[in-house]
Design an enzyme around this catalytic site. Structure first.
Site, PDB file in Angstrom:
ATOM      1  N   ALA A 130       5.828  76.268 -80.805  1.00 39.09           N
ATOM      2  CA  ALA A 130       5.921  77.445 -81.673  1.00 39.09           C
ATOM      3  C   ALA A 130       7.341  77.999 -81.609  1.00 39.09           C
ATOM      4  O   ALA A 130       7.890  78.176 -80.521  1.00 39.09           O
ATOM      5  CB  ALA A 130       4.946  78.510 -81.205  1.00 39.09           C
ATOM      6  N   HIS A 172      15.990  84.213 -78.719  1.00 41.02           N
ATOM      7  CA  HIS A 172      15.855  83.230 -77.622  1.00 41.02           C
ATOM      8  C   HIS A 172      17.086  82.335 -77.645  1.00 41.02           C
ATOM      9  O   HIS A 172      17.332  81.650 -78.640  1.00 41.02           O
ATOM     10  CB  HIS A 172      14.618  82.352 -77.834  1.00 41.02           C
ATOM     11  CG  HIS A 172      13.343  83.133 -77.858  1.00 41.02           C
ATOM     12  ND1 HIS A 172      12.569  83.321 -76.743  1.00 41.02           N
ATOM     13  CD2 HIS A 172      12.713  83.790 -78.871  1.00 41.02           C
ATOM     14  CE1 HIS A 172      11.510  84.061 -77.067  1.00 41.02           C
ATOM     15  NE2 HIS A 172      11.583  84.363 -78.349  1.00 41.02           N
ATOM     16  N   HIS A 200      15.751  90.759 -80.732  1.00 42.83           N
ATOM     17  CA  HIS A 200      14.847  89.776 -80.093  1.00 42.83           C
ATOM     18  C   HIS A 200      15.364  88.378 -80.418  1.00 42.83           C
ATOM     19  O   HIS A 200      15.197  87.894 -81.538  1.00 42.83           O
ATOM     20  CB  HIS A 200      13.425  89.962 -80.642  1.00 42.83           C
ATOM     21  CG  HIS A 200      12.411  89.024 -80.062  1.00 42.83           C
ATOM     22  ND1 HIS A 200      11.199  89.460 -79.582  1.00 42.83           N
ATOM     23  CD2 HIS A 200      12.405  87.682 -79.893  1.00 42.83           C
ATOM     24  CE1 HIS A 200      10.501  88.436 -79.136  1.00 42.83           C
ATOM     25  NE2 HIS A 200      11.215  87.338 -79.321  1.00 42.83           N
ATOM     26  N   HIS A 226       5.020  91.156 -76.173  1.00 43.16           N
ATOM     27  CA  HIS A 226       4.465  90.139 -77.063  1.00 43.16           C
ATOM     28  C   HIS A 226       2.992  90.504 -77.221  1.00 43.16           C
ATOM     29  O   HIS A 226       2.188  90.249 -76.321  1.00 43.16           O
ATOM     30  CB  HIS A 226       4.627  88.728 -76.472  1.00 43.16           C
ATOM     31  CG  HIS A 226       4.120  87.672 -77.394  1.00 43.16           C
ATOM     32  ND1 HIS A 226       4.951  86.778 -78.033  1.00 43.16           N
ATOM     33  CD2 HIS A 226       2.870  87.395 -77.841  1.00 43.16           C
ATOM     34  CE1 HIS A 226       4.219  85.996 -78.823  1.00 43.16           C
ATOM     35  NE2 HIS A 226       2.951  86.349 -78.712  1.00 43.16           N
TER      36      HIS A 226
HETATM   37  C1  NCD Z   1       9.002  81.880 -78.941  1.00 45.05           C
HETATM   38  C2  NCD Z   1       9.681  80.793 -78.120  1.00 45.05           C
HETATM   39  O1  NCD Z   1       9.695  79.637 -78.575  1.00 45.05           O
HETATM   40  O2  NCD Z   1      10.212  81.086 -77.066  1.00 45.05           O
HETATM   41  N1  NCD Z   1       8.170  81.274 -79.939  1.00 45.05           N
HETATM   42  C3  NCD Z   1       7.715  81.830 -81.078  1.00 45.05           C
HETATM   43  O3  NCD Z   1       6.942  81.186 -81.787  1.00 45.05           O
HETATM   44  N2  NCD Z   1       8.094  83.034 -81.456  1.00 45.05           N
HETATM   45  C4  NCD Z   1       8.262  82.804 -78.035  1.00 45.05           C
HETATM   46  C5  NCD Z   1       7.789  84.062 -78.678  1.00 45.05           C
HETATM   47  O4  NCD Z   1       8.569  84.970 -78.935  1.00 45.05           O
HETATM   48  O5  NCD Z   1       6.584  84.151 -78.938  1.00 45.05           O
HETATM   49 ZN    ZN Z   2      10.274  85.561 -79.274  1.00 50.09          ZN
END
Ligand code: NCD
Ligand code: ZN
Length: 346
Positions: free
Chosen positions: A261, A16, A14, A135
Site C-alpha cells: 500500500a 514517507h 505527512h 493513522h
Molecule cells: C504508507 C506506507 O507505505 O508507509 N502507505 C500508505 O498506503 N499510505 C503508510 C501509511 O501512511 O498508511
Molecule cells: Zn502515510
C-alpha cells in the site's frame, strides 16, 4: 480567469522518505517544492527513540539542497520511554508522535495493540504539548476495509479526544465524509488530506482492471467521499491541510501478487492540487490549504518564500518513473489533465 497564482511555500505534513538508497531518490523531490515536511517514522526498523530520530534526520539532511525543514516524528508503541520522548521534543529533535494501530498499514506491526496501554503516554503528551498524529483505521479483522476509518473514529478517536481534551491531535490522510464531519465539530482536532484522495476514487482503482499503483491505506473510497474532501479542502476551513502521504515502494513490490500500500505522489503534487482547486473555482483558497492552515494549526512560521504557478495551454506531461540504479518507483498520475505548472520559487 486567473492565469497565474503566487502562494507562500507549501508544507507537506505527512511524507514517507524511507531510508538508505531511497532517501537519495525522494528527499530532493520534496525539497524542490516544500518548506516544512513531517517525516513518518515507519521505517524498518521504526524510529522509536530520540537517538534514532536524531540519526535519521542527519541521513535525510544529506539530500537537502534548498531549505526543506524535515520535522521528525517518533513511532509510538507500548514500550515508548516517556522521558526519552519528552526530552526529544524539548530538544526539538522530534516535532510530533505517530500512532499506528498495530497492523493498520505498511510497517505497522510494532504499532499499538491496546490503546489503554498508551494512555499514560498520551497524558504526558497532553501536558508537554506534543502533537499526536494518528493513522485512524480500526484493524479489527471483522471490520470491512472501507469502513475502518469510521469505525476507528467511533471506537477509539472519540475516547482519545474526550479523555485528553487539550492534546493536539491530527487525524491523518482522511478519506470519508464522516471524518470530515467529526473533525469539523471536534476541538483540538485537525486533519490532513492527500492529493490522491482529492483526485481519485475507488472506481479509478478498480473499474476496467485493477491498478495497484492506486492502492494505498486508507483505501480510496466512493466518489461521494472524494467530493466531500474536495469541498472541505477548498472551503478554507483552517482545520484541514495538505499531507501528501507520499509513500514510495519499488515497482516490483507494488506490481506483485500481494502488492504494498502506498502512492508516490510528491512529483506534481502541487500542480494536481492547483488543478482541482481551479476546477472548484477556489484558487483563492489554495494557499490556505497547502501553506497556511498547517502553519496555523502547528504554530510554525509562514514561509516568506513564494511559489508561482502558471496556467499552461498544453497539459503537463507526467514522467512515468523515478529511477536510480536498481530502484524504480512509479509516479502518481491522476486520470485528468493538469494545466498548471510551477514556474518560479523566489
Ligand atoms: C504508507 C506506507 O507505505 O508507509 N502507505 C500508505 O498506503 N499510505 C503508510 C501509511 O501512511 O498508511
Ligand atoms: Zn502515510
Amino acid at each position: 480567469m486567473k492565469n497565474k497564482i503566487i502562494i507562500s511555500n507549501p508544507n507537506d505534513m505527512h511524507v514517507h522518505f524511507r531510508d538508505n538508497e531511497m532517501l537519495k531518490l525522494v528527499v530532493p523531490e520534496t525539497d524542490k517544492i516544500y518548506e516544512n515536511c513531517i517525516v513518518m517514522p515507519n521505517t524498518v526498523p521504526p524510529i522509536t527513540n530520540r537517538e534514532m530520530a536524531k540519526d535519521y534526520k542527519l541521513r535525510i539532511n544529506k539530500y537537502i539542497k534548498n531549505n526543506l525543514n524535515p520535522l521528525m516524528t517518533l513511532y509510538l508503541n507500548e514500550n515508548t520511554d516517556e522521558n526519552d520522548m519528552i526530552r526529544a521534543f524539548k530538544d526539538k529533535i522530534i516535532f510530533a508522535v505517530k500512532l499506528y494501530p498495530q497492523g493498520a498499514t505498511t510497517n505497522s506491526d510494532k504499532g499499538v495493540k491496546n490503546l489503554k496501554n498508551i494512555f499514560p503516554l498520551l497524558r504526558k503528551m497532553e501536558i508537554n504539548k506534543i502533537p499526536l498524529l494518528i493513522h485512524g483505521e480500526d484493524t479489527d479483522e471483522k471490520i470491512d476495509i472501507f469502513d475502518r476509518e469510521k469505525s476507528f473514529i467511533d471506537k477509539y478517536l472519540t475516547k482519545i479526544v474526550n479523555k485528553f481534551p487539550k492534546l493536539k491531535v491530527t487525524l491523518e490522510h482522511i478519506t470519508t465524509s464522516e471524518a470530515v464531519q467529526y473533525v469539523k465539530e471536534t476541538t483540538n482536532l485537525g486533519a490532513s488530506i492527500t492529493p490522491h484522495h482529492l483526485a481519485s476514487n475507488r472506481n479509478d482503482m478498480l473499474v476496467s482492471g485493477i491498478r495497484p499503483h492506486l492502492y494505498c491505506l486508507p483505501i480510496l473510497k466512493r466518489r461521494k467521499h472524494q467530493e466531500e474532501l474536495i469541498k472541505v479542502a477548498t472551503s478554507g476551513n483552517e482545520k484541514f491541510f495538505l499531507g501528501t502521504d507520499s509513500a514510495p515502494h519499488e515497482i516490483k513490490h507494488k506490481e506483485n501478487i500481494c502488492g504494498c500500500a502506498g502512492v508516490f505522489n510528491t512529483i506534481n503534487s502541487i500542480e494536481i492540487i492547483t488543478q482541482i482547486f481551479d476546477e472548484a473555482n477556489s484558487l483563492s483558497q489554495l494557499e490556505n490549504f497547502v501553506s497556511k492552515n498547517s502553519a496555523s494549526f502547528y504554530k510554525i512560521p509562514f514561509s516568506k518564500k513564494k511559489l508561482e504557478l502558471i496556467r499552461i495551454d498544453k497539459p503537463i506531461s507526467f514522467q512515468d518513473e523515478l529511477i536510480e540504479g536498481d530502484l524504480k518507483i512509479k509516479i502518481y498520475k491522476p486520470n485528468f489533465e493538469v494545466n498548471w505548472k510551477v514556474s518560479r520559487r523566489f
